[in-house]
Design a protein around this motif. Structure first.
Motif, PDB file in Angstrom:
ATOM      1  N   THR A  82      -6.862 -36.973 -32.175  1.00  0.00           N
ATOM      2  CA  THR A  82      -6.510 -37.757 -30.986  1.00  0.00           C
ATOM      3  C   THR A  82      -7.747 -38.354 -30.329  1.00  0.00           C
ATOM      4  O   THR A  82      -7.745 -39.520 -29.920  1.00  0.00           O
ATOM      5  CB  THR A  82      -5.766 -36.860 -29.986  1.00  0.00           C
ATOM      6  N   ILE A  83      -8.816 -37.535 -30.236  1.00  0.00           N
ATOM      7  CA  ILE A  83     -10.062 -38.054 -29.650  1.00  0.00           C
ATOM      8  C   ILE A  83     -10.605 -39.196 -30.495  1.00  0.00           C
ATOM      9  O   ILE A  83     -11.051 -40.221 -29.974  1.00  0.00           O
ATOM     10  CB  ILE A  83     -11.108 -36.922 -29.535  1.00  0.00           C
ATOM     11  N   ARG A  85      -8.902 -41.215 -32.260  1.00  0.00           N
ATOM     12  CA  ARG A  85      -8.053 -42.394 -32.102  1.00  0.00           C
ATOM     13  C   ARG A  85      -8.441 -43.185 -30.851  1.00  0.00           C
ATOM     14  O   ARG A  85      -8.444 -44.417 -30.858  1.00  0.00           O
ATOM     15  CB  ARG A  85      -6.604 -41.953 -32.005  1.00  0.00           C
ATOM     16  N   SER A  86      -8.801 -42.485 -29.772  1.00  0.00           N
ATOM     17  CA  SER A  86      -9.095 -43.219 -28.545  1.00  0.00           C
ATOM     18  C   SER A  86     -10.569 -43.594 -28.436  1.00  0.00           C
ATOM     19  O   SER A  86     -10.898 -44.615 -27.852  1.00  0.00           O
ATOM     20  CB  SER A  86      -8.681 -42.392 -27.335  1.00  0.00           C
ATOM     21  N   LYS A  87     -11.486 -42.805 -28.994  1.00  0.00           N
ATOM     22  CA  LYS A  87     -12.919 -43.076 -28.820  1.00  0.00           C
ATOM     23  C   LYS A  87     -13.577 -43.636 -30.060  1.00  0.00           C
ATOM     24  O   LYS A  87     -14.732 -44.043 -30.008  1.00  0.00           O
ATOM     25  CB  LYS A  87     -13.637 -41.787 -28.420  1.00  0.00           C
ATOM     26  N   ARG A  88     -12.908 -43.591 -31.215  1.00  0.00           N
ATOM     27  CA  ARG A  88     -13.450 -44.034 -32.504  1.00  0.00           C
ATOM     28  C   ARG A  88     -14.735 -43.286 -32.854  1.00  0.00           C
ATOM     29  O   ARG A  88     -15.658 -43.865 -33.433  1.00  0.00           O
ATOM     30  CB  ARG A  88     -13.717 -45.539 -32.551  1.00  0.00           C
ATOM     31  N   THR A  97     -17.162 -37.492 -21.419  1.00  0.00           N
ATOM     32  CA  THR A  97     -16.451 -38.013 -20.245  1.00  0.00           C
ATOM     33  C   THR A  97     -16.380 -36.984 -19.124  1.00  0.00           C
ATOM     34  O   THR A  97     -16.435 -37.345 -17.948  1.00  0.00           O
ATOM     35  CB  THR A  97     -15.021 -38.415 -20.649  1.00  0.00           C
TER      36      THR A  97
ATOM     37  N   THR B  78     -10.514 -39.430 -40.105  1.00  0.00           N
ATOM     38  CA  THR B  78     -11.640 -39.903 -39.289  1.00  0.00           C
ATOM     39  C   THR B  78     -12.763 -40.420 -40.169  1.00  0.00           C
ATOM     40  O   THR B  78     -13.916 -40.349 -39.815  1.00  0.00           O
ATOM     41  CB  THR B  78     -12.170 -38.760 -38.412  1.00  0.00           C
ATOM     42  N   GLU B 166       2.095 -39.869 -31.967  1.00  0.00           N
ATOM     43  CA  GLU B 166       1.775 -41.238 -31.587  1.00  0.00           C
ATOM     44  C   GLU B 166       3.077 -41.999 -31.393  1.00  0.00           C
ATOM     45  O   GLU B 166       3.964 -41.914 -32.230  1.00  0.00           O
ATOM     46  CB  GLU B 166       0.957 -41.883 -32.695  1.00  0.00           C
ATOM     47  N   THR B 170       2.709 -47.896 -30.453  1.00  0.00           N
ATOM     48  CA  THR B 170       1.258 -47.987 -30.453  1.00  0.00           C
ATOM     49  C   THR B 170       0.663 -47.717 -31.821  1.00  0.00           C
ATOM     50  O   THR B 170      -0.542 -47.827 -32.001  1.00  0.00           O
ATOM     51  CB  THR B 170       0.663 -46.978 -29.461  1.00  0.00           C
ATOM     52  N   ARG B 171       1.523 -47.348 -32.783  1.00  0.00           N
ATOM     53  CA  ARG B 171       0.985 -46.961 -34.078  1.00  0.00           C
ATOM     54  C   ARG B 171       0.481 -48.184 -34.829  1.00  0.00           C
ATOM     55  O   ARG B 171       1.131 -49.228 -34.857  1.00  0.00           O
ATOM     56  CB  ARG B 171       2.068 -46.244 -34.879  1.00  0.00           C
ATOM     57  N   ARG B 172      -0.700 -48.050 -35.440  1.00  0.00           N
ATOM     58  CA  ARG B 172      -1.248 -49.139 -36.233  1.00  0.00           C
ATOM     59  C   ARG B 172      -0.549 -49.144 -37.592  1.00  0.00           C
ATOM     60  O   ARG B 172      -0.269 -48.101 -38.152  1.00  0.00           O
ATOM     61  CB  ARG B 172      -2.741 -48.912 -36.429  1.00  0.00           C
TER      62      ARG B 172
END
Lengths: 100, 204
Positions: A82-83, A85-88, A97, B78, B166, B170-172
């Motif tokens: 999740t982090i 996804r929002s911060k890349r 933050t 990621t 998600e 908003t999902r890509r």
């Protein structure tokens, strides 16, 4: 039979390795893996003690530690994704933050 | 027999430590995860050496089977920032090394060397803690912790889903391979175009 102190020493070294990983690496995933390694080293010491005292209690505690580790990994990796996804980023130095 | 067990222990310990060092030091994060799996495996083998067969099986099932797969999936999700080119070390890493060495020296080594390991435990049973014994203990004196552990797992399951969920809007959209290659080609082209226009401007 291998002396228990050898196992304890090995688990101490593994634990220190995990501490080094947590303190030096900046990627959150590697920090995660290092935490897993520290949990593993604690388990190793517990099983060694259980074998020395010939009792099941140490192994039962290890079972609970593994349960908690599994729960921790599931929630932690969800947080990490999740982090990301929002911060890349997964760099723990850039996620600041909440820093005062 | 004793010498054989000792040799096996030394080999396993050396492999575990080597794998641990690789996890901490290696640059490529996928390699780090694979070395972590190797260290999990050798710790499981060490549990077998200590005649804790139930814990060894659980280690392989939970750590090698589930946790490492989860870590690999997180790496894949990621992956754009986990390449080898990214700076990986905390800039004052030597301070961390000193702290870890101090932790090892001050806390752990005295415990290992000052404790009377040679003393035989009093009132020890002859029987080794077997899987049967562990199962009985789970159903008798550890029944409440056992149930609490299962509730904890359920809570973690729901929590992980809630955190990582998600919204559909908003999902890509997941790209196919051809689309991704096309996208990368366009990005490279724009990168190649940008410096040349800049150079022509400066030459004029």
């Amino acid at each position: 039979m291998v002396p228990v102190s050898y196992y304890v020493l090995l688990s101490a070294v593994l634990f220190t390795l995990g501490v080094v990983g947590v303190l030096t690496r900046r990627n959150a995933l590697i920090v995660f893996m290092s935490v897993e390694m520290m949990l593993n080293s604690a388990n190793l010491a517990l099983v060694a003690f259980a074998q020395r005292w010939q009792s099941a209690n140490g192994q039962i505690l290890v079972f609970f530690v593994i349960t908690v580790a599994a729960a921790e990994v599931a929630v932690g990796l969800a947080l990490l994704v999740t982090i990301f996804r929002s911060k890349r980023t997964t760099d723990i130095d850039e996620i600041n933050t909440l820093k005062g | 027999m004793n010498i054989l067990i000792m040799v096996i222990f030394v080999v396993l310990a050396a492999f575990t430590l080597a794998a641990g060092v690789m996890v901490v030091t290696v640059k490529n994060i996928i390699h780090a995860a694979l070395w972590l799996i190797a260290s999990f495996f050798s710790v499981a083998a060490m549990y077998l050496l200590m005649e804790a067969e139930f814990i060894a099986i659980v280690q392989v099932l939970v750590y090698v089977g589930a946790i490492s797969i989860l870590v690999l999936f997180a790496i894949m999700l990621t992956r754009h920032v986990t390449g080898e080119g990214v700076r990986q070390l905390y800039k004052r890493w030597w301070i961390a090394l000193i702290v870890a060495a101090a932790l090892f020296g001050v806390l752990i080594v005295p415990t290992v060397f000052n404790y009377e390991w040679a003393v035989q435990p009093s009132g020890a049973q002859i029987s080794i803690a077997s899987t049967v014994e562990i199962g009985t203990a789970f159903m008798r004196e550890y029944l409440l912790p056992f149930e609490v552990a299962s509730v904890l797992l359920l809570v973690a399951l729901i929590g992980a889903i809630v955190i990582a969920f998600e919204e559909r809007s908003t999902r890509r959209r997941v790209l196919t391979l051809a689309e991704e290659v096309e996208q990368r080609r366009q990005r490279n082209e724009s990168l190649r175009l940008a410096p040349t226009t800049h150079a022509s401007e400066t030459s004029e």
